[in-house]
Scaffold this active site. Structure first.
Site, mmCIF file in Angstrom:
data_model
loop_
_atom_site.group_PDB
_atom_site.id
_atom_site.type_symbol
_atom_site.label_atom_id
_atom_site.label_comp_id
_atom_site.label_asym_id
_atom_site.label_seq_id
_atom_site.Cartn_x
_atom_site.Cartn_y
_atom_site.Cartn_z
ATOM 1 N N HIS A 130 -3.747 2.863 4.188
ATOM 2 C CA HIS A 130 -4.740 3.976 4.691
ATOM 3 C C HIS A 130 -4.252 5.121 5.360
ATOM 4 O O HIS A 130 -3.063 4.648 5.670
ATOM 5 C CB HIS A 130 -5.852 3.082 5.952
ATOM 6 C CG HIS A 130 -6.620 2.151 4.999
ATOM 7 N ND1 HIS A 130 -7.739 2.378 4.151
ATOM 8 C CD2 HIS A 130 -6.390 0.813 4.963
ATOM 9 C CE1 HIS A 130 -8.168 1.109 3.943
ATOM 10 N NE2 HIS A 130 -7.342 0.268 4.196
ATOM 11 N N GLU A 131 -5.055 6.309 5.815
ATOM 12 C CA GLU A 131 -4.071 7.212 6.532
ATOM 13 C C GLU A 131 -4.666 7.134 7.966
ATOM 14 O O GLU A 131 -5.476 6.219 8.352
ATOM 15 C CB GLU A 131 -4.656 8.328 5.989
ATOM 16 C CG GLU A 131 -4.207 8.662 4.585
ATOM 17 C CD GLU A 131 -4.803 10.360 4.118
ATOM 18 O OE1 GLU A 131 -4.615 11.129 5.083
ATOM 19 O OE2 GLU A 131 -4.651 10.411 3.028
#
Length: 188
Positions: free
Chosen positions: A92-93
């Site tokens: 995930h960012e």
């Protein structure tokens, strides 16, 4: 995608293999346990085309998780102890915690490396030839050839004396007694 000769999976309890770009060389030993999942995942969703390439004579112990959204290469004669986690992605960012896989960078584990139990190998890391990662280490930067790293984050704590003779997992498969034992077991 492909498997070399003499694949050995002891009683395939709790093994999870996902993806169509996983290759295993000759004499790969996948050790499993009924108490923990061993996982190889070459993620191929959300624009990913993950790939896992495992060389010859590799040992993968129970509870190992190898997750690729891009590419993970494990060289020949590598030993990976129980409960090791290797990933080439954050999944995930920082500010987008919905989309996957997030930032990804290839991981390379060079020939004859030994990854200690419970260690974690982060995206973008290269572990050098003959190097050892100590028990429970968190590896977030490259490890040079013939080095011993440990800790959180892992740092150099020793080195391999290249003047001393070293046996590798390949020697196991070249051993006449081992070959005779395998031939005996196959005939049973």
């Amino acid at each position: 995608k492909s498997v070399g000769k003499n694949l050995d999976i002891n009683k395939p309890w709790n093994i999870d293999i996902y993806g169509n770009k996983i290759t295993l060389g000759n004499n790969v030993h996948l050790r499993t346990s009924k108490n923990v999942i061993t996982q190889l995942c070459a993620w191929n969703r959300n624009g990913c085309d993950g790939e896992i390439s495992i060389g010859n004579n590799v040992l993968i112990s129970p509870g190992v998780k190898i997750l690729a959204s891009k590419k993970i290469v494990i060289g020949s004669n590598v030993m990976i102890a129980s409960n090791v986690y290797i990933s080439d992605s954050d999944w995930h960012e920082t500010y987008d915690r919905v989309s996957t896989p997030g930032p990804s960078k290839e991981v390379y584990i060079s020939e004859n490396a030994w990854i200690g139990e419970g260690s974690k190998i982060s995206k973008g890391v290269k572990i050098g030839k003959n190097s050892i990662i100590g028990l429970g280490s968190i590896v977030v930067s490259n490890v040079p050839d013939n080095s011993i790293f440990g800790g959180n984050p892992a740092k150099k704590i020793g080195e391999i004396d290249t003047n001393k003779p070293m046996k590798t997992r390949e020697d196991l498969f070249l051993n006449k007694d081992y070959k005779n034992l395998m031939n005996f077991l196959i005939k049973e």
